[in-house]
Design a protein around this motif. Structure first.
Motif, mmCIF file in Angstrom:
data_model
loop_
_atom_site.group_PDB
_atom_site.id
_atom_site.type_symbol
_atom_site.label_atom_id
_atom_site.label_comp_id
_atom_site.label_asym_id
_atom_site.label_seq_id
_atom_site.Cartn_x
_atom_site.Cartn_y
_atom_site.Cartn_z
ATOM 1 N N TRP A 151 0.840 -1.200 0.000
ATOM 2 C CA TRP A 151 0.000 0.000 0.000
ATOM 3 C C TRP A 151 0.869 1.243 0.000
ATOM 4 O O TRP A 151 1.984 1.229 0.533
ATOM 5 C CB TRP A 151 -0.945 -0.012 1.200
ATOM 6 N N PRO A 152 0.396 2.349 -0.612
ATOM 7 C CA PRO A 152 1.219 3.568 -0.703
ATOM 8 C C PRO A 152 1.266 4.308 0.620
ATOM 9 O O PRO A 152 0.278 4.381 1.347
ATOM 10 C CB PRO A 152 0.498 4.389 -1.782
ATOM 11 N N SER A 153 2.417 4.866 0.946
ATOM 12 C CA SER A 153 2.545 5.653 2.167
ATOM 13 C C SER A 153 1.920 7.033 2.022
ATOM 14 O O SER A 153 1.634 7.697 3.014
ATOM 15 C CB SER A 153 4.020 5.791 2.559
ATOM 16 N N ASP A 154 1.695 7.462 0.779
ATOM 17 C CA ASP A 154 1.075 8.752 0.501
ATOM 18 C C ASP A 154 -0.327 8.512 -0.053
ATOM 19 O O ASP A 154 -0.480 7.866 -1.095
ATOM 20 C CB ASP A 154 1.919 9.527 -0.518
ATOM 21 N N PRO A 155 -1.384 9.005 0.597
ATOM 22 C CA PRO A 155 -2.748 8.755 0.111
ATOM 23 C C PRO A 155 -3.065 9.435 -1.214
ATOM 24 O O PRO A 155 -4.140 9.197 -1.789
ATOM 25 C CB PRO A 155 -3.625 9.313 1.235
ATOM 26 N N ALA A 156 -2.161 10.269 -1.717
ATOM 27 C CA ALA A 156 -2.396 10.961 -2.980
ATOM 28 C C ALA A 156 -1.505 10.449 -4.108
ATOM 29 O O ALA A 156 -1.629 10.904 -5.244
ATOM 30 C CB ALA A 156 -2.186 12.466 -2.804
ATOM 31 N N ASP A 157 -0.615 9.503 -3.811
ATOM 32 C CA ASP A 157 0.320 9.048 -4.837
ATOM 33 C C ASP A 157 0.749 7.615 -4.544
ATOM 34 O O ASP A 157 0.978 7.257 -3.387
ATOM 35 C CB ASP A 157 1.550 9.971 -4.877
ATOM 36 N N GLY A 158 0.853 6.804 -5.582
ATOM 37 C CA GLY A 158 1.311 5.432 -5.409
ATOM 38 C C GLY A 158 0.250 4.428 -5.837
ATOM 39 O O GLY A 158 -0.774 4.783 -6.429
ATOM 40 N N HIS A 159 0.503 3.154 -5.534
ATOM 41 C CA HIS A 159 -0.387 2.077 -5.969
ATOM 42 C C HIS A 159 -0.611 1.068 -4.840
ATOM 43 O O HIS A 159 0.247 0.871 -3.980
ATOM 44 C CB HIS A 159 0.205 1.336 -7.176
ATOM 45 N N PHE A 160 -1.777 0.437 -4.882
ATOM 46 C CA PHE A 160 -2.066 -0.732 -4.062
ATOM 47 C C PHE A 160 -1.754 -1.980 -4.877
ATOM 48 O O PHE A 160 -2.056 -2.032 -6.071
ATOM 49 C CB PHE A 160 -3.551 -0.789 -3.684
ATOM 50 N N PHE A 161 -1.174 -2.981 -4.228
ATOM 51 C CA PHE A 161 -1.110 -4.308 -4.826
ATOM 52 C C PHE A 161 -2.048 -5.195 -4.020
ATOM 53 O O PHE A 161 -1.798 -5.476 -2.845
ATOM 54 C CB PHE A 161 0.307 -4.884 -4.816
ATOM 55 N N ILE A 162 -3.145 -5.609 -4.647
ATOM 56 C CA ILE A 162 -4.173 -6.394 -3.966
ATOM 57 C C ILE A 162 -4.016 -7.865 -4.329
ATOM 58 O O ILE A 162 -4.135 -8.253 -5.495
ATOM 59 C CB ILE A 162 -5.579 -5.906 -4.355
ATOM 60 N N SER A 163 -3.726 -8.687 -3.315
ATOM 61 C CA SER A 163 -3.644 -10.130 -3.512
ATOM 62 C C SER A 163 -5.026 -10.761 -3.327
ATOM 63 O O SER A 163 -5.872 -10.226 -2.608
ATOM 64 C CB SER A 163 -2.673 -10.748 -2.496
ATOM 65 N N ASN A 164 -5.244 -11.922 -3.965
ATOM 66 C CA ASN A 164 -6.536 -12.610 -3.912
ATOM 67 C C ASN A 164 -7.689 -11.667 -4.234
ATOM 68 O O ASN A 164 -8.666 -11.568 -3.473
ATOM 69 C CB ASN A 164 -6.756 -13.247 -2.529
#
Length: 214
Positions: A151-164
């Motif tokens: 999960w991104p440390s910045d709520p305005a930048d970055g991406h989630f990697f969702i497993s399952n």
């Protein structure tokens, strides 16, 4: 390129242990690196802490050398090595305190503070609920369910990697539809996860991890 004066080189050498502490801390935590001036001020503070620790180490080693057995003389090389090792240890220890929130958790228990050591409520929520699944509410009104492995440390930048991953009603994201699969996750052996930009997410729900899922 402007020339670097001898005084500047001496100052950087003096602050090197403080910069090492800061380098370790900001690489191991979700805190953003401050601007150049604040980093120099922090380096001064960290350097004082490191030098104090090195002095205590020197006294302890000299005491052991006098009372128990002979040790190597305290030279400039030994002091340099001690400063570097101490800076690394302080950086790692400080990162551990921040990431685990142990220090302020105890102060909250004693009613001394109500603050958390996490850099934001966003980071605090994901850190405290790292064993739970999430539901990402996307801006197109779809809901994606799964484990937030990254999960991104910045709520305005970055991406989630969702497993399952699965959509709200259990469909497999690889199928492009929203019907037919179990909502405990994807049944496709080819899909290990899905990457979602945080800018596509309106809000996040935390849900308990399904029983039997590691």
């Amino acid at each position: 390129m402007p020339e670097v004066s001898k005084e500047m080189v001496a100052l950087l050498a003096y602050l090197m242990s403080g910069f090492i502490v800061g380098w370790v801390f900001y690489n191991l935590t979700s805190y953003k690196r401050p601007n150049a001036l604040e980093r120099v001020i922090q380096a001064f503070i960290f350097t004082i802490v490191v030098q104090t620790a090195v002095v205590l180490e020197k006294w302890a080693l000299l005491f052991v050398g006098e009372s128990a057995f002979e040790l190597r003389p305290w030279t400039s090389e030994v002091e340099l090595l001690s400063s570097v090792v101490t800076a690394l240890v302080i950086g790692v220890f400080g990162s551990w305190l921040v990431n685990t929130d142990i220090g302020l958790a105890q102060l909250r228990k004693w009613k001394i503070s109500k603050r958390s050591s996490h850099p934001s409520e966003w980071c605090g929520a994901f850190t405290e609920h790292d064993n739970e699944y999430v539901v990402l509410h996307l801006k197109d009104d779809r809901r994606l369910y799964g484990a937030a492995s990254i999960w991104p440390s910045d709520p305005a930048d970055g991406h989630f990697f969702i497993s399952n991953p699965s959509w709200e009603n259990g469909s497999n994201p690889m199928e492009g539809g929203e019907s037919g699969q179990s909502n405990t996750g994807s049944t496709s052996s080819e899909l290990s996860g899905i990457l979602i930009s945080v800018t596509d997410v309106k809000w996040v729900e935390f849900v308990k991890r399904p029983e039997g899922v590691a």
